[in-house]
Design an enzyme around this catalytic site. Structure first.
Site, mmCIF file in Angstrom:
data_model
loop_
_atom_site.group_PDB
_atom_site.id
_atom_site.type_symbol
_atom_site.label_atom_id
_atom_site.label_comp_id
_atom_site.label_asym_id
_atom_site.label_seq_id
_atom_site.Cartn_x
_atom_site.Cartn_y
_atom_site.Cartn_z
ATOM 1 N N HIS A 77 0.858 -1.185 0.000
ATOM 2 C CA HIS A 77 0.000 0.000 0.000
ATOM 3 C C HIS A 77 0.899 1.241 0.000
ATOM 4 O O HIS A 77 1.875 1.299 0.748
ATOM 5 C CB HIS A 77 -0.900 -0.008 1.237
ATOM 6 C CG HIS A 77 -1.778 1.193 1.299
ATOM 7 N ND1 HIS A 77 -2.933 1.300 0.546
ATOM 8 C CD2 HIS A 77 -1.660 2.362 1.975
ATOM 9 C CE1 HIS A 77 -3.478 2.478 0.756
ATOM 10 N NE2 HIS A 77 -2.735 3.145 1.628
ATOM 11 N N LYS A 94 6.507 4.599 -5.826
ATOM 12 C CA LYS A 94 6.588 3.328 -6.569
ATOM 13 C C LYS A 94 8.018 2.813 -6.645
ATOM 14 O O LYS A 94 8.266 1.615 -6.531
ATOM 15 C CB LYS A 94 6.052 3.507 -7.992
ATOM 16 C CG LYS A 94 4.549 3.291 -8.128
ATOM 17 C CD LYS A 94 4.184 3.212 -9.602
ATOM 18 C CE LYS A 94 2.682 3.094 -9.778
ATOM 19 N NZ LYS A 94 2.313 2.928 -11.195
HETATM 20 C C1 GRF Z 1 1.448 0.816 -6.261
HETATM 21 O O1 GRF Z 1 1.662 2.138 -5.863
HETATM 22 C C2 GRF Z 1 0.679 0.068 -5.220
HETATM 23 O O2 GRF Z 1 1.023 0.452 -3.932
HETATM 24 C C3 GRF Z 1 -0.701 0.512 -5.586
HETATM 25 O O3 GRF Z 1 -0.720 0.365 -6.993
HETATM 26 C C4 GRF Z 1 0.550 0.747 -7.470
HETATM 27 C C5 GRF Z 1 1.117 -0.263 -8.428
HETATM 28 O O4 GRF Z 1 0.390 -0.251 -9.594
HETATM 29 N N1 GRF Z 1 -1.706 -0.162 -4.840
HETATM 30 P P1 GRF Z 1 1.036 -0.827 -10.927
HETATM 31 O O5 GRF Z 1 1.933 -1.964 -10.551
HETATM 32 O O6 GRF Z 1 1.817 0.281 -11.573
HETATM 33 O O7 GRF Z 1 -0.151 -1.271 -11.740
#
Ligand code: GRF
Length: 211
Positions: A128, A190
């Site tokens: 998260h 991220k």
């Molecule tokens: C990340 O920030 C995760 O914490 C959130 O979705 C993002 C990842 O999405 N819940 P993706 O891998 O780029 O689709």
């Protein structure tokens, strides 16, 4: 084990844990986990990629790596709760048929029912993008910016029946800059997630985490 959590077996690079990664969107987290697993032998490998739609962009990361990859859209049911359960039954069947041992939620945007959580509790992990218990929910970055806090981060946790509320396994901090908007903060968080998540999955799979 307390709270009904059953953790995965202790795996080794010779006998790695079988992971399913569940996504909803572009799958940048999935891509970085797959790269991590390919870089050297780990105590886990991904055997299944699931999305909650057939056109999630991230499905391509699974396919291009030769991994069993399936988009499962919500079935048509009149009542919403029936629809969620019917969807999760399909997901669960795929997990069983691939002999999955750990389910990794990576940008999976659905709240799971207590029925599904009960089946996988201890073997269902999420990341998260905030320092939980602060800023749970689908709009963490927006909420962080609105609150004016100067430190945020990300949290890896086991999934329980609540929303972003299960036992915390690991966290990393990220600075919030004065000129941040949601997109810049999301990108910075991220990057940190993409290190924290694989490392924490290592610990969980090698039996180094206990509750
Ligand atoms: C990340 O920030 C995760 O914490 C959130 O979705 C993002 C990842 O999405 N819940 P993706 O891998 O780029 O689709």
């Amino acid at each position: 084990m307390s709270g009904g959590y059953v953790l995965p077996r202790s795996a080794t690079p010779e006998n790695p844990l079988r992971l399913a990664v569940m996504i909803s969107g572009g799958g940048s987290g999935l891509a970085s986990l797959l790269n991590y697993q390919l870089a050297e032998r780990r105590c886990h490998h991904t055997v299944l990629v699931l999305a909650d739609s057939a056109d999630a962009g991230g499905l391509e990361h699974g396919r291009s790596n030769g991994i069993r990859t399936i988009g499962i859209p919500l079935p048509n049911k009149a009542v919403k709760s029936n629809q969620r359960l019917a969807h999760e039954r399909l997901v669960h069947e795929e997990l069983l048929s691939s002999d999955v041992e750990l389910v990794v939620l990576s940008g999976y945007m659905r709240i799971l029912t207590p029925w599904f959580v009960g089946l996988w509790k201890g073997r269902l992990v999420n990341i998260h993008p905030s320092l939980l218990p602060d800023f749970p929910g689908a709009h963490a970055h927006r909420d962080v910016l609105a609150a004016g806090t100067d430190v945020t981060g990300c949290t890896v946790h086991l999934v329980d029946e609540g929303v972003d509320s299960g036992p915390i396994l690991a966290q990393s901090q990220v600075e919030v800059k004065a000129d941040d908007v949601e997109s810049t903060l999301q990108e910075r968080v991220k990057k940190v997630e993409q290190t924290l998540y694989p490392k924490t999955i290592d610990l969980l799979c090698s039996g180094e985490i206990s509750l």
